[in-house]
Motif scaffolding. Structure first.
Motif, mmCIF file in Angstrom:
data_model
loop_
_atom_site.group_PDB
_atom_site.id
_atom_site.type_symbol
_atom_site.label_atom_id
_atom_site.label_comp_id
_atom_site.label_asym_id
_atom_site.label_seq_id
_atom_site.Cartn_x
_atom_site.Cartn_y
_atom_site.Cartn_z
ATOM 1 N N GLY A 1 -9.477 -30.896 6.465
ATOM 2 C CA GLY A 1 -8.980 -30.180 5.298
ATOM 3 C C GLY A 1 -8.062 -29.023 5.644
ATOM 4 O O GLY A 1 -7.086 -28.755 4.945
ATOM 5 N N LYS A 2 -8.357 -28.358 6.744
ATOM 6 C CA LYS A 2 -7.538 -27.205 7.143
ATOM 7 C C LYS A 2 -6.141 -27.628 7.579
ATOM 8 O O LYS A 2 -5.216 -26.808 7.618
ATOM 9 N N GLN B 1 -1.482 -20.694 -2.587
ATOM 10 C CA GLN B 1 -1.476 -19.711 -3.657
ATOM 11 C C GLN B 1 -2.906 -19.483 -4.148
ATOM 12 O O GLN B 1 -3.686 -20.442 -4.259
ATOM 13 N N PRO B 2 -3.288 -18.244 -4.418
ATOM 14 C CA PRO B 2 -4.676 -17.933 -4.798
ATOM 15 C C PRO B 2 -5.225 -18.813 -5.921
ATOM 16 O O PRO B 2 -6.399 -19.206 -5.886
ATOM 17 N N ALA B 3 -4.396 -19.163 -6.888
ATOM 18 C CA ALA B 3 -4.863 -19.940 -8.035
ATOM 19 C C ALA B 3 -5.308 -21.348 -7.661
ATOM 20 O O ALA B 3 -6.109 -21.962 -8.374
ATOM 21 N N TYR B 4 -4.794 -21.859 -6.534
ATOM 22 C CA TYR B 4 -5.031 -23.270 -6.211
ATOM 23 C C TYR B 4 -5.800 -23.494 -4.907
ATOM 24 O O TYR B 4 -5.943 -24.634 -4.475
ATOM 25 N N ARG B 5 -6.317 -22.441 -4.314
ATOM 26 C CA ARG B 5 -7.036 -22.608 -3.047
ATOM 27 C C ARG B 5 -8.307 -23.448 -3.191
ATOM 28 O O ARG B 5 -8.777 -24.034 -2.217
ATOM 29 N N ASN B 6 -8.856 -23.483 -4.386
ATOM 30 C CA ASN B 6 -10.074 -24.266 -4.628
ATOM 31 C C ASN B 6 -9.818 -25.431 -5.580
ATOM 32 O O ASN B 6 -10.728 -25.874 -6.286
ATOM 33 N N ALA B 7 -8.591 -25.916 -5.575
ATOM 34 C CA ALA B 7 -8.242 -27.034 -6.457
ATOM 35 C C ALA B 7 -9.077 -28.271 -6.122
ATOM 36 O O ALA B 7 -9.317 -28.578 -4.955
ATOM 37 N N GLU B 8 -9.504 -28.968 -7.167
ATOM 38 C CA GLU B 8 -10.258 -30.221 -7.004
ATOM 39 C C GLU B 8 -9.448 -31.423 -7.451
ATOM 40 O O GLU B 8 -9.831 -32.570 -7.198
ATOM 41 N N TRP C 1 -9.254 -38.693 3.893
ATOM 42 C CA TRP C 1 -10.263 -37.838 4.536
ATOM 43 C C TRP C 1 -9.862 -36.375 4.420
ATOM 44 O O TRP C 1 -10.691 -35.512 4.120
ATOM 45 N N ALA C 2 -8.584 -36.079 4.689
ATOM 46 C CA ALA C 2 -8.105 -34.692 4.649
ATOM 47 C C ALA C 2 -8.145 -34.131 3.233
ATOM 48 O O ALA C 2 -8.545 -32.980 3.016
ATOM 49 N N LEU C 3 -7.737 -34.928 2.266
ATOM 50 C CA LEU C 3 -7.784 -34.493 0.867
ATOM 51 C C LEU C 3 -9.216 -34.176 0.455
ATOM 52 O O LEU C 3 -9.495 -33.127 -0.135
ATOM 53 N N GLY D 1 -11.253 -30.579 -0.555
ATOM 54 C CA GLY D 1 -11.930 -30.405 -1.838
ATOM 55 C C GLY D 1 -11.299 -31.163 -2.982
ATOM 56 O O GLY D 1 -11.764 -31.086 -4.123
ATOM 57 N N ILE D 2 -10.238 -31.931 -2.684
ATOM 58 C CA ILE D 2 -9.569 -32.737 -3.718
ATOM 59 C C ILE D 2 -10.372 -34.013 -3.958
ATOM 60 O O ILE D 2 -10.586 -34.807 -3.046
ATOM 61 N N SER D 3 -10.823 -34.217 -5.196
ATOM 62 C CA SER D 3 -11.606 -35.410 -5.538
ATOM 63 C C SER D 3 -10.851 -36.375 -6.442
ATOM 64 O O SER D 3 -11.311 -37.491 -6.674
ATOM 65 N N CYS D 4 -9.709 -35.924 -6.972
ATOM 66 C CA CYS D 4 -8.934 -36.771 -7.881
ATOM 67 C C CYS D 4 -7.454 -36.484 -7.689
ATOM 68 O O CYS D 4 -7.049 -35.312 -7.623
ATOM 69 N N VAL D 5 -6.657 -37.533 -7.577
ATOM 70 C CA VAL D 5 -5.202 -37.411 -7.509
ATOM 71 C C VAL D 5 -4.620 -38.196 -8.675
ATOM 72 O O VAL D 5 -4.966 -39.364 -8.884
ATOM 73 N N ILE D 6 -3.754 -37.555 -9.426
ATOM 74 C CA ILE D 6 -3.127 -38.170 -10.596
ATOM 75 C C ILE D 6 -1.633 -38.310 -10.325
ATOM 76 O O ILE D 6 -0.988 -37.332 -9.933
ATOM 77 N N ALA D 7 -1.086 -39.495 -10.527
ATOM 78 C CA ALA D 7 0.329 -39.730 -10.254
ATOM 79 C C ALA D 7 0.817 -40.943 -11.055
ATOM 80 O O ALA D 7 0.005 -41.764 -11.498
ATOM 81 N N PRO D 8 2.137 -41.090 -11.210
ATOM 82 C CA PRO D 8 2.667 -42.275 -11.904
ATOM 83 C C PRO D 8 2.468 -43.557 -11.096
ATOM 84 O O PRO D 8 2.375 -44.641 -11.673
ATOM 85 N N SER D 9 2.391 -43.430 -9.758
ATOM 86 C CA SER D 9 2.135 -44.605 -8.915
ATOM 87 C C SER D 9 1.682 -44.149 -7.534
ATOM 88 O O SER D 9 1.925 -43.007 -7.119
#
Length: 201
Positions: free
Chosen positions: A39-40, A62-69, A88-90, A94-102
């Motif tokens: 993750g680092k 950025q402080p607002a997104y350091r704990n983004a999930e 694995w890195a995501l 702490g990222i559990s969901c990725v949203i994208a067009p593809s």
């Protein structure tokens, strides 16, 4: 593998297209077979300068997104090589969901095998979620796998499609090994039968 049912958290906006797996986790970090500790180094070349200092403008610094999930991304996310280290890195960050067009096909499949929910939505809906994510830590998005919905901080909701088997695996925290172990009794019975019928094998 952890179960994925429903999360409400900060979403980080990354409106870049063609983010490949080398951008997600550069090749020098592929020596490990451990799923933790990466993750680092997530987005290493965008996140740090040559001296290892954080680049303040990068979204996850950025402080607002350091704990983004949740990550709201651009088209063709996860393209490039098939390295499983990318999810694995995501996940380790702490990222559990990725949203994208593809998504690239192999990356998309690897996400499910590692407890990450990749959600495909039309570009216009991703644009709405991207703007919501840009509001920062005060805007919390909800991803509900059971009901297959994503809800913005203002209550606007979008439905998404997902393969029923992949959904089952995420909801129950089943990776390939766990799926095999579910058939443990049947495998033992088969092996016992083979040993009786063909003891020379």
């Amino acid at each position: 593998m952890d179960k994925f049912e429903k999360i409400t958290g900060v979403a980080a906006p990354m409106p870049l297209i063609n983010v490949d797996t080398d951008m997600i986790i550069p090749k020098q970090y592929l020596k490990t077979i451990a799923r933790t500790g990466l993750g680092k180094s997530l987005f290493d070349e965008m996140r740090y300068d040559d001296d290892g200092n954080e680049i303040e403008s990068f979204v996850l610094n950025q402080p607002a997104y350091r704990n983004a999930e949740i990550l709201v991304a651009g088209d063709n996310f996860g393209c490039g090589s098939s390295r499983e280290h990318a999810p694995w890195a995501l996940k380790d960050f702490g990222i559990s969901c990725v949203i994208a067009p593809s998504f690239a096909d192999i990356f998309y499949s690897n996400c499910f095998k590692n407890g990450i929910l990749p959600v495909i939505l039309p570009q216009e809906q991703v644009d709405v979620l991207m703007k919501d994510a840009e509001k920062g830590a005060n805007a919390r998005m909800t991803v509900d796998l059971e009901n297959q919905t994503i809800t913005t901080s203002e209550g606007e909701s979008f439905g998404f499609e997902i393969d029923a088997f992949k959904k089952h695996c995420l909801l129950n925290g089943l990776d390939d090994i766990a799926l095999t172990l579910e058939k443990g009794a049947a495998i033992d019975a088969f092996e016992a039968n083979v040993n009786q019928q063909r003891p020379w094998v």
